[in-house]
Design a protein around this motif. Structure first.
Motif, PDB file in Angstrom:
ATOM      1  N   LYS A  21     -33.076 -51.183-107.356  1.00 48.56           N
ATOM      2  CA  LYS A  21     -32.170 -52.299-107.071  1.00 48.56           C
ATOM      3  C   LYS A  21     -31.340 -52.032-105.818  1.00 48.56           C
ATOM      4  O   LYS A  21     -31.190 -52.875-104.948  1.00 48.56           O
ATOM      5  CB  LYS A  21     -31.222 -52.480-108.268  1.00 48.56           C
ATOM      6  N   LEU A  22     -30.834 -50.798-105.743  1.00 43.77           N
ATOM      7  CA  LEU A  22     -29.998 -50.425-104.604  1.00 43.77           C
ATOM      8  C   LEU A  22     -30.835 -50.393-103.324  1.00 43.77           C
ATOM      9  O   LEU A  22     -30.386 -50.827-102.257  1.00 43.77           O
ATOM     10  CB  LEU A  22     -29.380 -49.044-104.884  1.00 43.77           C
ATOM     11  N   LEU A  59     -33.288 -52.158-102.664  1.00 46.92           N
ATOM     12  CA  LEU A  59     -33.572 -53.540-102.291  1.00 46.92           C
ATOM     13  C   LEU A  59     -32.446 -54.110-101.423  1.00 46.92           C
ATOM     14  O   LEU A  59     -32.683 -54.858-100.485  1.00 46.92           O
ATOM     15  CB  LEU A  59     -33.732 -54.382-103.561  1.00 46.92           C
ATOM     16  N   ARG A  60     -31.218 -53.709-101.725  1.00 44.98           N
ATOM     17  CA  ARG A  60     -30.073 -54.153-100.895  1.00 44.98           C
ATOM     18  C   ARG A  60     -30.276 -53.708 -99.463  1.00 44.98           C
ATOM     19  O   ARG A  60     -29.972 -54.416 -98.525  1.00 44.98           O
ATOM     20  CB  ARG A  60     -28.777 -53.511-101.399  1.00 44.98           C
ATOM     21  N   GLN A  61     -30.790 -52.465 -99.334  1.00 37.92           N
ATOM     22  CA  GLN A  61     -31.050 -51.918 -98.008  1.00 37.92           C
ATOM     23  C   GLN A  61     -32.151 -52.724 -97.327  1.00 37.92           C
ATOM     24  O   GLN A  61     -32.042 -53.095 -96.167  1.00 37.92           O
ATOM     25  CB  GLN A  61     -31.479 -50.452 -98.151  1.00 37.92           C
ATOM     26  N   GLN A  68     -32.931 -55.691 -97.752  1.00 37.03           N
ATOM     27  CA  GLN A  68     -32.472 -57.015 -97.335  1.00 37.03           C
ATOM     28  C   GLN A  68     -31.610 -56.942 -96.078  1.00 37.03           C
ATOM     29  O   GLN A  68     -31.346 -57.945 -95.432  1.00 37.03           O
ATOM     30  CB  GLN A  68     -31.687 -57.673 -98.469  1.00 37.03           C
ATOM     31  N   GLY A  69     -31.173 -55.716 -95.771  1.00 40.29           N
ATOM     32  CA  GLY A  69     -30.380 -55.514 -94.558  1.00 40.29           C
ATOM     33  C   GLY A  69     -31.297 -55.332 -93.362  1.00 40.29           C
ATOM     34  O   GLY A  69     -32.414 -55.834 -93.314  1.00 40.29           O
ATOM     35  N   THR A  91     -21.266 -48.282-100.738  1.00 41.83           N
ATOM     36  CA  THR A  91     -22.531 -48.856-101.187  1.00 41.83           C
ATOM     37  C   THR A  91     -23.584 -48.871-100.090  1.00 41.83           C
ATOM     38  O   THR A  91     -24.771 -48.694-100.361  1.00 41.83           O
ATOM     39  CB  THR A  91     -22.307 -50.292-101.696  1.00 41.83           C
ATOM     40  N   LYS A  92     -23.143 -49.062 -98.854  1.00 41.22           N
ATOM     41  CA  LYS A  92     -24.110 -49.172 -97.758  1.00 41.22           C
ATOM     42  C   LYS A  92     -24.858 -47.839 -97.564  1.00 41.22           C
ATOM     43  O   LYS A  92     -26.082 -47.810 -97.468  1.00 41.22           O
ATOM     44  CB  LYS A  92     -23.357 -49.521 -96.471  1.00 41.22           C
ATOM     45  N   ALA A 106     -27.111 -47.226-100.543  1.00 39.67           N
ATOM     46  CA  ALA A 106     -28.323 -48.052-100.484  1.00 39.67           C
ATOM     47  C   ALA A 106     -29.329 -47.447 -99.502  1.00 39.67           C
ATOM     48  O   ALA A 106     -30.543 -47.443 -99.753  1.00 39.67           O
ATOM     49  CB  ALA A 106     -27.966 -49.473-100.076  1.00 39.67           C
TER      50      ALA A 106
END
Ligand code: KG4
Ligand code: ZN
Length: 356
Positions: free
Chosen positions: A204-205, A207-209, A211-212, A256-257, A260
């Motif tokens: 999940k984490l 995936l945040r990356q 999306q960046g 978080t960044k 991720a």
């Protein structure tokens, strides 16, 4: 034949009802019911599975799940329900022995009380056969277009590469020399302060990356044993590299960044090794297909990477439906059916280290 299957090897209590046919050469499965009671919330505060808690929960859940399976199937008594069952099967290993024993004892009592044949099942064989549980794989694919196949079993306890020549014959090509892939996901999750089980959280984490800006993470973590001329794996060095990185960065838990980026970079390193070695084996052994299974096969980035490579080689790619990746009773139904046909008689005692 109608099979009642019981799984209690780790932290999921599973009972399933599976209709099996077709024989050893062309097995087909229809999952009539597949109930799984997850213990995640119970083990989560401890950061991992506590064997005695797992045992206690299995003992509590087994009779409840059995009643629920029965009530879906027939109105009436357990006696009537059990009349329709041709075979009972239960996981005997590998797994946590106190947990395994609960399922074995429960299955033995049922078999005795209702005078039904009972057979032991190997959890890893369950994962291997799990792609057959969804109708398209089970009903539309001719075995001649599957074998020889290369199978990668990736779970919390195992990372094994097999050359599979038929539904009942395979050879182990390699395995992890230290941590299993799922274990590495779980340990990295802990380093990042993510809850247990870590695999889905890391995904999940990551995936945040994705999306960046940077799709695959930017930290160049090691790819252990990638270029070694064997089919073994090693994940403990990768986990340690993540540990040092987080220490060096004096990672703040709320950053978080950065987290991720670490999750995505770790995941990519693990996927690179798993996919590269599997593809290399497929090439070397002239495989017609690749099978990906086990809990880590739920990882979408891994599925995507493997599928891309495998399809690029014009081979078939088999991966179970998401509901059959994690431990469940249905896959044990499949393993039990095959063990029954192969006359494979696993002893009825918990065998934590049972091999495939
Ligand atoms: O097959 P499984 O349910 O249990 C064993 O037989 O070990 O696999 C559980 C493992 C855990 O380590 C879990 O973190 C990992 O599979 N896992 C994942 C994902 N979902 C589960 N790892 C990576 N990405 C996921 N989405
Ligand atoms: Zn498993």
């Amino acid at each position: 034949m109608k099979i009642l299957a019981i799984e209690t090897s780790c932290d999921e209590t599973g009972i399933a009802l599976v209709e099996a046919s077709g024989g050893l050469k062309n097995p087909k499965f229809r999952v009539l019911k597949n109930l799984v009671s997850s213990q995640i919330p119970i083990h989560r505060p401890f950061g991992g599975v506590v064997p005695n808690l797992a045992k206690r929960e299995h003992l509590k859940n087994l009779p409840i799940l059995l009643k629920r399976v029965m009530s879906y199937e027939v109105r009436g008594t357990m006696q009537n329900f059990m009349k329709s069952i041709d075979l009972i099967t239960v996981t005997v290993g590998p797994g946590l022995e106190p947990a395994l024993w609960t399922g074995i004892t429960f299955a033995e009592e049922l078999a005795k009380q209702y005078k039904k044949p009972l057979i032991g099942a190997n959890h890893l064989e369950g994962h291997l056969y799990s792609f057959l549980l969804s109708p398209p794989s089970s009903y539309l694919i001719a075995p001649t277009s599957i074998f020889p196949s290369i199978a990668l079993i990736v779970s919390g306890g195992h990372t094994i590469l097999l050359r599979v020549d038929s539904f009942s014959k395979w050879k182990r090509l390699g395995e992890t020399r230290d941590d299993a892939a799922g274990e590495a996901f779980d340990k990295v999750a802990r380093l990042l302060d993510l809850p247990y089980p870590g695999g889905p959280e890391v995904e999940k984490l990551a995936l945040r990356q994705a999306q960046g800006k940077h799709q695959k993470g930017t930290i160049n973590f090691p790819r252990p044993m990638l270029h070694d001329k064997n089919y073994d794996f090693s994940f403990s060095g990768l986990k340690t590299a993540v540990l040092y990185y987080t220490r060096d960065q004096r990672l703040m838990t709320n950053d978080t960044k950065t987290k991720a980026n670490i999750a995505a970079s770790f995941q990519q390193a693990a996927i690179d090794v798993l996919a590269t070695k599997t593809i290399r084996a497929a090439r070397e052994f002239g495989a017609k297909s690749v099978i990906l299974c086990g809990g880590v096969a739920a990882n979408k980035a891994l599925r995507r990477a493997m599928s891309y490579e495998v399809r690029g080689m014009k081979l078939k790619f088999f991966v179970p439906d998401f509901k059959y990746n994690l431990d469940n009773g249905a896959m044990i139904g499949a393993a039990g059916y095959m063990a029954y046909l192969r006359k494979k008689k696993y002893p009825f005692r918990a065998n934590g280290g049972l091999e495939i």
